[in-house]
Design an enzyme around this catalytic site. Structure first.
Site, PDB file in Angstrom:
ATOM      1  N   CYS A  80       0.676  -1.081  -0.021  1.00  0.00           N
ATOM      2  CA  CYS A  80       0.071   0.054  -0.032  1.00  0.00           C
ATOM      3  C   CYS A  80       1.009   1.217   0.032  1.00  0.00           C
ATOM      4  O   CYS A  80       2.020   1.301   0.549  1.00  0.00           O
ATOM      5  CB  CYS A  80      -0.933   0.165   1.125  1.00  0.00           C
ATOM      6  SG  CYS A  80      -2.291  -0.950   1.299  1.00  0.00           S
ATOM      7  N   HIS A  81       0.231   2.395  -0.593  1.00  0.00           N
ATOM      8  CA  HIS A  81       1.077   3.600  -0.868  1.00  0.00           C
ATOM      9  C   HIS A  81       0.895   4.209   0.540  1.00  0.00           C
ATOM     10  O   HIS A  81      -0.245   4.185   1.169  1.00  0.00           O
ATOM     11  CB  HIS A  81       0.614   4.290  -1.705  1.00  0.00           C
ATOM     12  CG  HIS A  81       0.802   4.036  -3.273  1.00  0.00           C
ATOM     13  ND1 HIS A  81       0.014   2.998  -4.091  1.00  0.00           N
ATOM     14  CD2 HIS A  81       1.730   4.353  -4.064  1.00  0.00           C
ATOM     15  CE1 HIS A  81       0.639   2.727  -4.908  1.00  0.00           C
ATOM     16  NE2 HIS A  81       1.692   3.559  -5.242  1.00  0.00           N
ATOM     17  N   MET A 116      -8.335   0.452   1.243  1.00  0.00           N
ATOM     18  CA  MET A 116      -7.628  -0.546   2.304  1.00  0.00           C
ATOM     19  C   MET A 116      -7.479   0.572   3.464  1.00  0.00           C
ATOM     20  O   MET A 116      -7.592  -0.230   4.729  1.00  0.00           O
ATOM     21  CB  MET A 116      -6.146  -0.679   1.916  1.00  0.00           C
ATOM     22  CG  MET A 116      -6.130  -1.376   0.504  1.00  0.00           C
ATOM     23  SD  MET A 116      -6.874  -3.203   1.186  1.00  0.00           S
ATOM     24  CE  MET A 116      -6.155  -3.717   2.548  1.00  0.00           C
ATOM     25  N   GLU A 117      -7.227   1.645   3.592  1.00  0.00           N
ATOM     26  CA  GLU A 117      -7.450   2.672   4.853  1.00  0.00           C
ATOM     27  C   GLU A 117      -8.766   2.459   5.529  1.00  0.00           C
ATOM     28  O   GLU A 117      -8.829   2.237   6.597  1.00  0.00           O
ATOM     29  CB  GLU A 117      -7.243   4.085   4.431  1.00  0.00           C
ATOM     30  CG  GLU A 117      -5.442   4.435   4.074  1.00  0.00           C
ATOM     31  CD  GLU A 117      -5.122   3.982   2.744  1.00  0.00           C
ATOM     32  OE1 GLU A 117      -4.145   3.721   2.641  1.00  0.00           O
ATOM     33  OE2 GLU A 117      -6.250   3.432   2.059  1.00  0.00           O
ATOM     34  N   ASP A 131     -10.804  -6.510  22.296  1.00  0.00           N
ATOM     35  CA  ASP A 131      -9.915  -6.422  23.145  1.00  0.00           C
ATOM     36  C   ASP A 131     -10.465  -5.735  24.637  1.00  0.00           C
ATOM     37  O   ASP A 131     -10.043  -6.249  25.738  1.00  0.00           O
ATOM     38  CB  ASP A 131      -8.495  -5.694  22.679  1.00  0.00           C
ATOM     39  CG  ASP A 131      -7.490  -5.269  23.725  1.00  0.00           C
ATOM     40  OD1 ASP A 131      -7.048  -6.530  24.557  1.00  0.00           O
ATOM     41  OD2 ASP A 131      -7.005  -4.232  24.164  1.00  0.00           O
TER      42      ASP A 131
END
Length: 160
Positions: A80-81, A116-117, A131
């Protein structure tokens, strides 16, 4: 119809970063969604639309974690950039099935998209909820993460 190819492989089949130097700068957005199923013992802790634990507000912490992760996507996904996002918003709601629905929308004006972000932001927000709630139950299920929509670039996409 043109043949679809994997853009992260060169002519020899080796992994490579996509060359975006010839692409046009445009505004691009992407929205991704993760869905988390919480068992009854966790849902019983729900108060005023959020879960409060000794670690703090679960949903607000998940929002911050998701935004931080979206900003680090280029460090996490090898090809990824690295991008400087214009904006990243995370919304967390309960649906009618009492599932936690996380929507992450990333925006940028650039030569490459932000799918993707958005996916990383939604995923890490979901993992943060896991979590922070695992002390109450390990029966938490991250059901799915998917791209909902994207604009800009070669083509827009919207999941029906």
């Amino acid at each position: 119809m043109s043949e679809k190819i994997l853009t992260h492989l060169d002519e020899q089949g080796r992994a490579t970063m996509v060359d975006v130097s010839g692409k046009v700068i445009s505004q691009r957005t992407a929205t991704a969604q993760s869905i988390v199923s919480l068992p009854d013992e966790v849902l019983a802790q729900l108060e005023n639309g959020d879960l409060k634990t000794k670690k703090g507000s679960v949903f607000q912490t998940a929002v911050i974690a998701g935004i931080m992760a979206a900003k680090k996507t280029g460090d996490l996904i090898p090809l990824c950039h690295p991008l400087g996002l214009d904006n990243c918003k995370i919304d967390i709601q309960l649906n009618d099935d009492n599932d936690v629905v996380i929507n992450c929308t990333a925006t940028i004006t650039a030569k490459t998209g932000v799918e993707m972000e958005a996916l990383v932001g939604a995923s890490i927000a979901a993992l943060t909820i896991y979590d922070m709630c695992k002390a109450l139950s390990h029966d938490i299920v991250i059901k799915e993460t998917k791209l909902i929509a994207k604009t800009g670039g070669k083509r827009d996409f919207k999941r029906s």
